[in-house]
Design a protein around this motif. Structure first.
Motif, PDB file in Angstrom:
ATOM      1  N   VAL A 116       0.842  -1.194   0.000  1.00  0.00           N
ATOM      2  CA  VAL A 116       0.000   0.000   0.000  1.00  0.00           C
ATOM      3  C   VAL A 116       0.876   1.243   0.000  1.00  0.00           C
ATOM      4  N   GLY A 117       0.532   2.212  -0.840  1.00  0.00           N
ATOM      5  CA  GLY A 117       1.298   3.454  -0.877  1.00  0.00           C
ATOM      6  C   GLY A 117       0.406   4.672  -0.824  1.00  0.00           C
ATOM      7  N   HIS A 118       0.804   5.653  -0.049  1.00  0.00           N
ATOM      8  CA  HIS A 118       0.098   6.928   0.005  1.00  0.00           C
ATOM      9  C   HIS A 118       0.947   7.993  -0.671  1.00  0.00           C
ATOM     10  N   SER A 119       0.314   8.812  -1.526  1.00  0.00           N
ATOM     11  CA  SER A 119       0.968   9.974  -2.117  1.00  0.00           C
ATOM     12  C   SER A 119       2.221   9.566  -2.896  1.00  0.00           C
ATOM     13  N   TYR A 120       3.367  10.129  -2.576  1.00  0.00           N
ATOM     14  CA  TYR A 120       4.633   9.748  -3.202  1.00  0.00           C
ATOM     15  C   TYR A 120       4.927   8.261  -2.981  1.00  0.00           C
ATOM     16  N   GLY A 121       4.447   7.723  -1.879  1.00  0.00           N
ATOM     17  CA  GLY A 121       4.639   6.298  -1.611  1.00  0.00           C
ATOM     18  C   GLY A 121       4.045   5.417  -2.697  1.00  0.00           C
ATOM     19  N   GLY A 122       3.022   5.921  -3.411  1.00  0.00           N
ATOM     20  CA  GLY A 122       2.454   5.170  -4.517  1.00  0.00           C
ATOM     21  C   GLY A 122       3.460   4.976  -5.637  1.00  0.00           C
ATOM     22  N   ALA A 123       4.240   6.019  -5.922  1.00  0.00           N
ATOM     23  CA  ALA A 123       5.290   5.898  -6.936  1.00  0.00           C
ATOM     24  C   ALA A 123       6.364   4.916  -6.487  1.00  0.00           C
ATOM     25  N   VAL A 124       6.693   4.964  -5.207  1.00  0.00           N
ATOM     26  CA  VAL A 124       7.717   4.069  -4.666  1.00  0.00           C
ATOM     27  C   VAL A 124       7.301   2.611  -4.806  1.00  0.00           C
ATOM     28  N   ILE A 125       6.063   2.272  -4.428  1.00  0.00           N
ATOM     29  CA  ILE A 125       5.642   0.871  -4.510  1.00  0.00           C
ATOM     30  C   ILE A 125       5.491   0.427  -5.963  1.00  0.00           C
ATOM     31  N   THR A 126       5.157   1.365  -6.854  1.00  0.00           N
ATOM     32  CA  THR A 126       5.027   1.029  -8.271  1.00  0.00           C
ATOM     33  C   THR A 126       6.330   0.458  -8.816  1.00  0.00           C
ATOM     34  N   SER A 142      -4.770   8.083  -2.581  1.00  0.00           N
ATOM     35  CA  SER A 142      -4.523   9.456  -3.061  1.00  0.00           C
ATOM     36  C   SER A 142      -3.057   9.635  -3.440  1.00  0.00           C
ATOM     37  N   SER A 143      -2.656   8.910  -4.480  1.00  0.00           N
ATOM     38  CA  SER A 143      -1.223   8.802  -4.730  1.00  0.00           C
ATOM     39  C   SER A 143      -0.840   8.971  -6.188  1.00  0.00           C
ATOM     40  N   PHE A 144       0.460   9.067  -6.380  1.00  0.00           N
ATOM     41  CA  PHE A 144       1.035   8.995  -7.716  1.00  0.00           C
ATOM     42  C   PHE A 144       1.091   7.525  -8.140  1.00  0.00           C
ATOM     43  N   VAL A 145       0.750   7.289  -9.402  1.00  0.00           N
ATOM     44  CA  VAL A 145       0.838   5.941  -9.973  1.00  0.00           C
ATOM     45  C   VAL A 145       1.513   6.088 -11.340  1.00  0.00           C
ATOM     46  N   PRO A 146       2.809   6.285 -11.371  1.00  0.00           N
ATOM     47  CA  PRO A 146       3.483   6.567 -12.638  1.00  0.00           C
ATOM     48  C   PRO A 146       3.661   5.326 -13.506  1.00  0.00           C
ATOM     49  N   ASP A 147       3.853   5.561 -14.777  1.00  0.00           N
ATOM     50  CA  ASP A 147       4.218   4.502 -15.706  1.00  0.00           C
ATOM     51  C   ASP A 147       5.727   4.570 -15.949  1.00  0.00           C
ATOM     52  N   LYS A 148       6.262   3.535 -16.543  1.00  0.00           N
ATOM     53  CA  LYS A 148       7.691   3.496 -16.840  1.00  0.00           C
ATOM     54  C   LYS A 148       8.080   4.700 -17.699  1.00  0.00           C
ATOM     55  N   GLY A 149       9.153   5.372 -17.295  1.00  0.00           N
ATOM     56  CA  GLY A 149       9.662   6.518 -18.037  1.00  0.00           C
ATOM     57  C   GLY A 149       9.107   7.854 -17.588  1.00  0.00           C
ATOM     58  N   GLU A 150       8.088   7.862 -16.735  1.00  0.00           N
ATOM     59  CA  GLU A 150       7.493   9.118 -16.271  1.00  0.00           C
ATOM     60  C   GLU A 150       8.216   9.637 -15.032  1.00  0.00           C
ATOM     61  N   ASP A 151       8.221  10.946 -14.848  1.00  0.00           N
ATOM     62  CA  ASP A 151       8.691  11.554 -13.612  1.00  0.00           C
ATOM     63  C   ASP A 151       7.522  12.266 -12.949  1.00  0.00           C
ATOM     64  N   LEU A 152       7.575  12.406 -11.638  1.00  0.00           N
ATOM     65  CA  LEU A 152       6.434  12.909 -10.883  1.00  0.00           C
ATOM     66  C   LEU A 152       6.175  14.395 -11.110  1.00  0.00           C
ATOM     67  N   GLY A 153       7.225  15.163 -11.378  1.00  0.00           N
ATOM     68  CA  GLY A 153       7.022  16.582 -11.646  1.00  0.00           C
ATOM     69  C   GLY A 153       6.158  16.804 -12.875  1.00  0.00           C
ATOM     70  N   THR A 154       6.462  16.085 -13.940  1.00  0.00           N
ATOM     71  CA  THR A 154       5.673  16.196 -15.161  1.00  0.00           C
ATOM     72  C   THR A 154       4.275  15.643 -14.962  1.00  0.00           C
ATOM     73  N   LEU A 155       4.195  14.515 -14.280  1.00  0.00           N
ATOM     74  CA  LEU A 155       2.899  13.872 -14.053  1.00  0.00           C
ATOM     75  C   LEU A 155       1.990  14.766 -13.233  1.00  0.00           C
ATOM     76  N   ASN A 156       2.548  15.451 -12.234  1.00  0.00           N
ATOM     77  CA  ASN A 156       1.736  16.283 -11.361  1.00  0.00           C
ATOM     78  C   ASN A 156       1.172  17.506 -12.082  1.00  0.00           C
ATOM     79  N   ASN A 157       1.802  17.882 -13.195  1.00  0.00           N
ATOM     80  CA  ASN A 157       1.324  19.031 -13.971  1.00  0.00           C
ATOM     81  C   ASN A 157       0.396  18.640 -15.118  1.00  0.00           C
ATOM     82  N   LYS A 158       0.072  17.377 -15.199  1.00  0.00           N
ATOM     83  CA  LYS A 158      -0.739  16.871 -16.308  1.00  0.00           C
ATOM     84  C   LYS A 158      -2.177  17.381 -16.249  1.00  0.00           C
ATOM     85  N   PHE A 159      -2.706  17.565 -15.029  1.00  0.00           N
ATOM     86  CA  PHE A 159      -4.076  18.037 -14.843  1.00  0.00           C
ATOM     87  C   PHE A 159      -4.079  19.198 -13.859  1.00  0.00           C
TER      88      PHE A 159
END
Length: 292
Positions: A116-126, A142-159
């Motif tokens: 289980v991951g919360h927030s940034y922890g979601g990216a970590v467990i991914t 309520s977390s980040f769930v990135p795909d391979k090759g993505e960074d969180l800064g870019t992902l967070n600005n997507k919406f």
């Protein structure tokens, strides 16, 4: 600046003195008040006589600006239903480093795991769960769930909808090598902490959490994700509709992309504190479903 790492536990105690959180923590799991918010079965109900699968260990990974005690209410509920629960400390030094650390920690856990991951922890467990056959389910709160090759800064600005970036304060640090190496830690401005991070908590409790927050290295938002375990491991997701740290639209997009079993609730970014019953039920649903 001195940062203490047990702010969430102190905050829970402070709120208990007001009576607000005490009543929530003492309420039975089967009588959660979040009716109509995607509640699953009564926790642990699927592990009765004749159940074919073992009860997994629940591993809870916290995110940025927090520590493992942010899971205290959820840990208490899961333990009361017979689960073995561990909440390791996420170093918050960057996605590459943190994922490697959590992946190593998972090797010490025997048997099936619900991660289980919360927030940034979601990216970590991914990233950490990729290739780990013992991880049977991923749960994103309520977390980040990135795909391979993505960074969180870019992902967070997507919406639109996140107010995190303008609220961040940069604090340089010496890395202690003696060679002049430095880095940058990120904190949430304490004046903005309640609005951005903990809007549905008592302001007094929120102020304690803001004062004792753990910083995250700025590299966490620029590191590229090297693997995405949700492509091969089933996932569950909680979308916090009142989240101002991560856009709820992003959380929905990520959950849909990962084909996650998804619920939405009226919560700030810290749903595991303000809605521990709902979070517990979602984790239990993942545990019971993947143990069949």
């Amino acid at each position: 600046m001195t940062i203490r790492h047990f702010g969430f536990r102190r905050a829970l105690l402070a709120t208990a003195l007001t009576g607000a959180l005490l009543s929530a923590l003492s309420a039975p799991l089967a009588t959660a008040r979040d009716a109509g918010e995607g509640l699953g079965p009564v926790p642990g109900a699927g592990f009765g006589p004749g159940h074919s699968g073992p009860r997994p260990t629940i591993v809870l990974v916290h995110g940025a600006f927090a520590d493992a005690s942010s899971w205290s209410g959820v840990v208490e509920r899961l333990q009361s239903e017979g689960y073995t629960v561990v909440a390791p400390a996420d170093p918050l030094r960057g996605l590459t480093t943190d994922s490697a650390y959590i992946a190593s920690f998972l090797k010490s856990v025997k048997g099936p795991i619900v991660l289980v991951g919360h927030s940034y922890g979601g990216a970590v467990i991914t990233q950490a769960a990729a290739g780990d056959k013992d991880v049977k389910a991923l749960v994103y709160i309520s977390s980040f769930v990135p795909d391979k090759g993505e960074d969180l800064g870019t992902l967070n600005n997507k919406f639109p909808g996140s107010e995190l970036n303008p609220a961040l304060v940069q604090v340089p640090f010496d890395n202690g090598t003696g060679k002049g190496g430095t880095g940058t830690d990120l904190y949430i401005d304490t004046a903005k902490f309640h609005r951005v991070f903990t809007a549905d908590l008592d302001p007094v409790q929120s102020a304690v959490l803001g004062a004792s927050q753990r910083p995250i290295s700025a590299t966490a938002f620029t590191d590229k994700t090297k693997a995405a375990a949700w492509h091969t491991i089933p996932s569950w997701a909680l979308v916090a509709k009142e989240d101002r740290a991560i856009s709820p639209e992003l959380e929905r997009f990520e959950a849909k992309r990962a084909h996650s079993h998804t619920i939405e609730i009226n919560s700030s970014h810290v749903a595991m504190i303000s809605h521990p019953d709902v979070v517990t039920r979602l984790i239990d649903d993942a545990a019971v479903t993947t143990a069949r």
